[in-house]
Write a protein that holds these residues in place. Structure first.
Motif, short mmCIF file in Angstrom:
data_model
loop_
_atom_site.label_atom_id
_atom_site.label_comp_id
_atom_site.label_asym_id
_atom_site.label_seq_id
_atom_site.Cartn_x
_atom_site.Cartn_y
_atom_site.Cartn_z
N PHE A 218 0.85 -1.19 0.00
CA PHE A 218 0.00 0.00 0.00
C PHE A 218 0.88 1.24 0.00
CE2 PHE A 218 -2.05 -3.36 2.41
CZ PHE A 218 -3.38 -3.35 2.02
N ALA A 219 0.56 2.21 -0.84
CA ALA A 219 1.15 3.54 -0.78
C ALA A 219 -0.03 4.50 -0.62
CB ALA A 219 1.95 3.85 -2.04
N LEU A 220 -0.24 4.98 0.60
CA LEU A 220 -1.45 5.72 0.96
C LEU A 220 -1.09 7.16 1.27
CD1 LEU A 220 -2.93 2.99 3.33
CD2 LEU A 220 -3.38 3.28 0.88
N THR A 233 3.22 -4.43 7.78
CA THR A 233 4.28 -3.65 8.41
C THR A 233 4.41 -2.28 7.76
OG1 THR A 233 5.51 -5.67 8.92
CG2 THR A 233 6.75 -3.61 8.93
N LEU A 234 4.54 -1.25 8.57
CA LEU A 234 4.78 0.10 8.05
C LEU A 234 6.23 0.18 7.59
CD1 LEU A 234 3.84 3.04 7.62
CD2 LEU A 234 4.57 3.51 9.99
N ARG A 235 6.42 0.39 6.29
CA ARG A 235 7.76 0.45 5.70
C ARG A 235 8.32 1.86 5.67
NH1 ARG A 235 9.32 -4.55 6.59
NH2 ARG A 235 8.28 -6.12 5.28
N TRP A 248 2.87 0.56 3.40
CA TRP A 248 2.62 -0.64 4.18
C TRP A 248 2.82 -1.87 3.30
CZ3 TRP A 248 1.25 -0.73 9.37
CH2 TRP A 248 0.93 0.51 9.94
N GLU A 249 3.25 -2.95 3.94
CA GLU A 249 3.45 -4.19 3.19
C GLU A 249 2.98 -5.38 4.01
OE1 GLU A 249 6.93 -6.47 0.61
OE2 GLU A 249 7.49 -4.93 2.09
N THR A 251 3.32 -9.24 3.78
CA THR A 251 4.08 -10.26 3.06
C THR A 251 3.44 -11.64 3.14
OG1 THR A 251 5.46 -10.62 5.01
CG2 THR A 251 6.26 -9.03 3.39
N ALA A 252 2.56 -11.86 4.11
CA ALA A 252 1.81 -13.11 4.18
C ALA A 252 0.51 -12.94 3.41
CB ALA A 252 1.52 -13.48 5.63
N PRO A 253 0.02 -14.01 2.79
CA PRO A 253 -1.21 -13.89 1.98
C PRO A 253 -2.39 -13.38 2.81
CG PRO A 253 -0.12 -15.99 1.57
CD PRO A 253 0.58 -15.38 2.74
N VAL A 254 -3.19 -12.52 2.18
CA VAL A 254 -4.35 -11.89 2.82
C VAL A 254 -5.60 -12.22 2.01
CG1 VAL A 254 -5.38 -9.68 3.53
CG2 VAL A 254 -2.88 -9.98 3.59
N ALA A 255 -6.66 -12.64 2.68
CA ALA A 255 -7.96 -12.78 2.01
C ALA A 255 -8.55 -11.38 1.85
CB ALA A 255 -8.89 -13.67 2.82
N SER A 256 -9.23 -11.13 0.75
CA SER A 256 -9.67 -9.77 0.44
C SER A 256 -10.58 -9.20 1.52
CB SER A 256 -10.39 -9.74 -0.91
OG SER A 256 -11.47 -10.66 -0.94
N TYR A 257 -11.39 -10.02 2.19
CA TYR A 257 -12.34 -9.48 3.17
C TYR A 257 -11.67 -9.01 4.45
CZ TYR A 257 -12.40 -13.83 5.97
OH TYR A 257 -12.07 -14.90 6.76
N VAL A 258 -10.39 -9.37 4.67
CA VAL A 258 -9.68 -8.86 5.84
C VAL A 258 -8.56 -7.89 5.46
CG1 VAL A 258 -10.26 -10.66 7.48
CG2 VAL A 258 -8.33 -11.02 5.93
N ALA A 259 -8.57 -7.40 4.21
CA ALA A 259 -7.71 -6.28 3.84
C ALA A 259 -8.36 -5.00 4.34
CB ALA A 259 -7.52 -6.23 2.32
N THR A 260 -7.54 -4.05 4.79
CA THR A 260 -8.12 -2.82 5.35
C THR A 260 -7.24 -1.62 5.07
OG1 THR A 260 -9.17 -1.88 7.32
CG2 THR A 260 -7.05 -2.95 7.64
N VAL A 261 -7.89 -0.46 5.01
CA VAL A 261 -7.22 0.84 5.02
C VAL A 261 -8.00 1.72 5.98
CG1 VAL A 261 -6.86 2.96 3.69
CG2 VAL A 261 -6.16 0.78 2.72
#
Length: 581
Positions: A218-220, A233-235, A248-249, A251-261
């Motif tokens: 993520f580049a927010l 992790t905040l890079r 933010w990065e 690195t472990a796989p994320v299911a779309s329903y638990v992705a957040t901003v």
């Protein structure tokens, strides 16, 4: 009256009455057990006692979905996304965004065209492999025709430039709690995302199925004074115009329903977990002190769950505390999102909820169901693990009440359904139902007190409507629907697709694990949990996968056991509570 059944969303309603002498019914409601409801009629019963010895998403699109048996239009066929790079400029005052989603994917079939899930928002352009592609909208699908067809097995990159003001949408599960809208939420100058089941597509183009987990970056970019938080992790934070870009990065796989901003005027509260695990809680400045205190047990919770389940699955942990308008919580990966009501609850109730969302990091986030019909693998497990935390931390009275009240919902749903289905039920059939339901501490309340609470001096005027009014259940309400559903079947692995998060998924699912623990013994039970968690770490699983792990570790045929606890429509009797419970 503590109303005590689960959905994965927590309707953070304040307690209407904290009087411990108030009578509880033996059942709860479909909602999380964080809700106390006071009613004038029930208050009358309790006062006398003190004096006496839980819709579809859209029309079916023309492009095929991922094939989930419950929500077949969710997700997309023909490819798997491996990585999402979301570069977004976010205006938290307007709740709008603009930017580019770049998706690295692999074709699983020849693709003359393909689709992504996306609802609303304006798409300015799409490229595939750097070449301009044709795009159109069909329902909630963004249909992409690449300049050259993509061959099966090929890796390809899709870039979608888009903008707009995302809107939360009706949940695919038909959930009718306070969380009836999922996805991108905007409140004042704060943005937060909670997407389960189908809300990811409200804010970025996505293969919105739990079967296709992917890594994220993520580049927010947000205005000065705001902080942007996402998974992982905040890079870094770098100046950008009059604001900043937060990188933010995950690195472990994320299911779309638990992705957040999440964007707000947050303060970062840092702590250290086991093995030096970075823990960061984000909260508004005026709530920072309360948040620090409320989440102080996170390191101990993580250590305890590691002792049962194996290593914490991710590089970071923490929480995000957002608007009080957000009246539930969600296990967004690495950093669950909570409404600010979590800071004002009593300690035991908050600990139950925080440990529930933490447990999801193993079961739901690391190990994700292959199908939405197996949601009990998330919610039954997280519910039971929250009970284990309360058991471990010595909250015996609270835990005993929690377990018995929550499972009481499943056991007593048929009584509620009888009242709801039969408006002309005679008094001699209604009164025994009320006797069964009003038994605080196992002791029945005298009939005269029950009748008096309804303004009756004798049973002759007793009706189903009066009984339901006393119980606080309105025909046609979400609670009434849930009682009727669970009366038909509370089987954890067959919740109705129209209301996925029923009490049976949470309460009977958790009690199935309690019964399994008693059946195989503690040593084998905890080895089953850790074996299952390790075998499917960062992947997907089914109920059959869990049963296989249980039978392998226990070296026993558990077919009849799981038939009774997971598949039979009628809830089995409540299993024994352990001495610590």
């Amino acid at each position: 009256m503590l109303r005590a059944a689960h959905t994965r969303r927590r309707p953070w309603l304040a307690a209407a009455d904290a009087n411990p002498r108030r009578l509880r019914t033996a059942a709860g409601t479909r909602r999380r057990p964080w809700l106390t409801v006071g009613g004038a009629a029930l208050a009358a019963v309790l006062a006398l006692s003190a004096c006496s010895p839980g819709t579809g998403v859209s029309a079916t699109p023309t492009m095929p979905g991922a094939g989930d048996s419950y929500y077949p239009d969710l997700g997309n066929a023909g490819y798997e996304a491996d990585h999402y790079a979301l570069s977004l400029d976010i205006d938290p005052v307007r709740g709008s965004l603009s930017g580019t989603a770049t998706i690295d994917a692999r074709a699983t079939a020849d693709l003359p065209k393909f689709s992504l899930d996306l609802v609303g928002l304006d798409v300015q352009g799409v490229t595939v492999g750097g070449q301009v592609a044709t795009q159109s909208r069909q329902g909630n699908k963004l249909v992409v025709v690449p300049a050259r067809p993509v061959s099966s097995g090929a890796h390809f990159t899709v870039a979608v430039t888009y903008s707009g003001t995302p809107q939360p949408m009706a949940d695919a599960s038909g959930n009718r709690t306070g969380a009836d809208k999922v996805g991108w939420h905007h409140d004042g100058d704060e943005v937060y995302v909670a997407s389960e089941v189908s809300g990811a597509r409200t804010w970025y183009p996505v293969n919105d199925t739990p079967r296709n987990k992917a890594t994220y970056s993520f580049a927010l970019t947000v205005p000065a004074g705001y902080t942007a938080v996402a998974n992982g992790t905040l890079r870094g934070q770098t100046p950008h115009g009059s604001g900043s870009t937060f990188a933010w990065e995950a690195t472990a796989p994320v299911a779309s329903y638990v992705a957040t901003v999440d964007v707000g005027r947050f303060v970062a509260i840092d702590a250290s977990g086991p093995h030096g695990l970075p823990i960061t809680v984000y909260a508004p400045p005026d709530l920072a002190a309360s948040a620090r205190e409320r989440f102080a047990q996170l390191p101990d919770m993580i250590s305890y769950f590691e002792s049962l389940l194996g290593p914490y699955p991710f590089d970071t942990a923490g929480a995000i505390v957002v608007s009080p308008g957000f009246r539930w919580s969600l296990e967004t990966q690495t950093r669950p999102v909570y409404g600010s009501q979590v800071l004002t609850m009593n300690q035991e109730t908050a600990a139950e909820g925080i440990s529930h969302e933490l447990a999801h990091q193993w079961f739901g986030d690391s190990v994700t169901p292959s199908n939405w019909s197996d949601i009990w693998l998330n919610e039954g497990f997280a519910t039971y693990l929250s009970w284990l935390w309360l058991e471990h931390s010595g909250q015996r009275d609270f835990l005993t009440g929690l377990m018995t009240t929550q499972y009481g919902y499943e056991l007593n749903a048929p009584d509620y359904a009888t009242l709801l289905n039969h408006s002309d039920l005679p008094p001699e059939q209604i009164l025994p139902i009320l006797r069964r339901l009003f038994q605080p501490d196992g002791h029945p309340v005298p009939d005269a007190q029950i009748l008096s609470a309804m303004g009756l001096s004798s049973a002759s005027g007793l009706t189903s409507a009066k009984a339901l009014g006393l119980l606080g259940v309105k025909p046609g309400s979400a609670d009434a629907t849930s009682y009727l559903e669970d009366a038909r079947s509370s089987a954890p692995i067959s919740p109705p697709a129209s209301d996925l998060f029923t009490g049976g998924v949470y309460n009977r699912g958790a009690m199935a694990l309690q019964a399994l623990r008693l059946r195989v013994g503690d040593a084998a039970f905890f080895r089953i949990l850790s074996t299952y968690a390790a075998a499917h770490r960062y992947g997907n699983a089914t109920t059959d996968d869990f049963i296989h792990a249980a039978e392998s570790v226990a070296n026993s045929d558990l077919t009849a056991f799981f038939q009774t606890w997971l598949r039979d429509p009628k809830a089995p009797p409540m299993p024994q509570l352990l001495p610590t419970q």
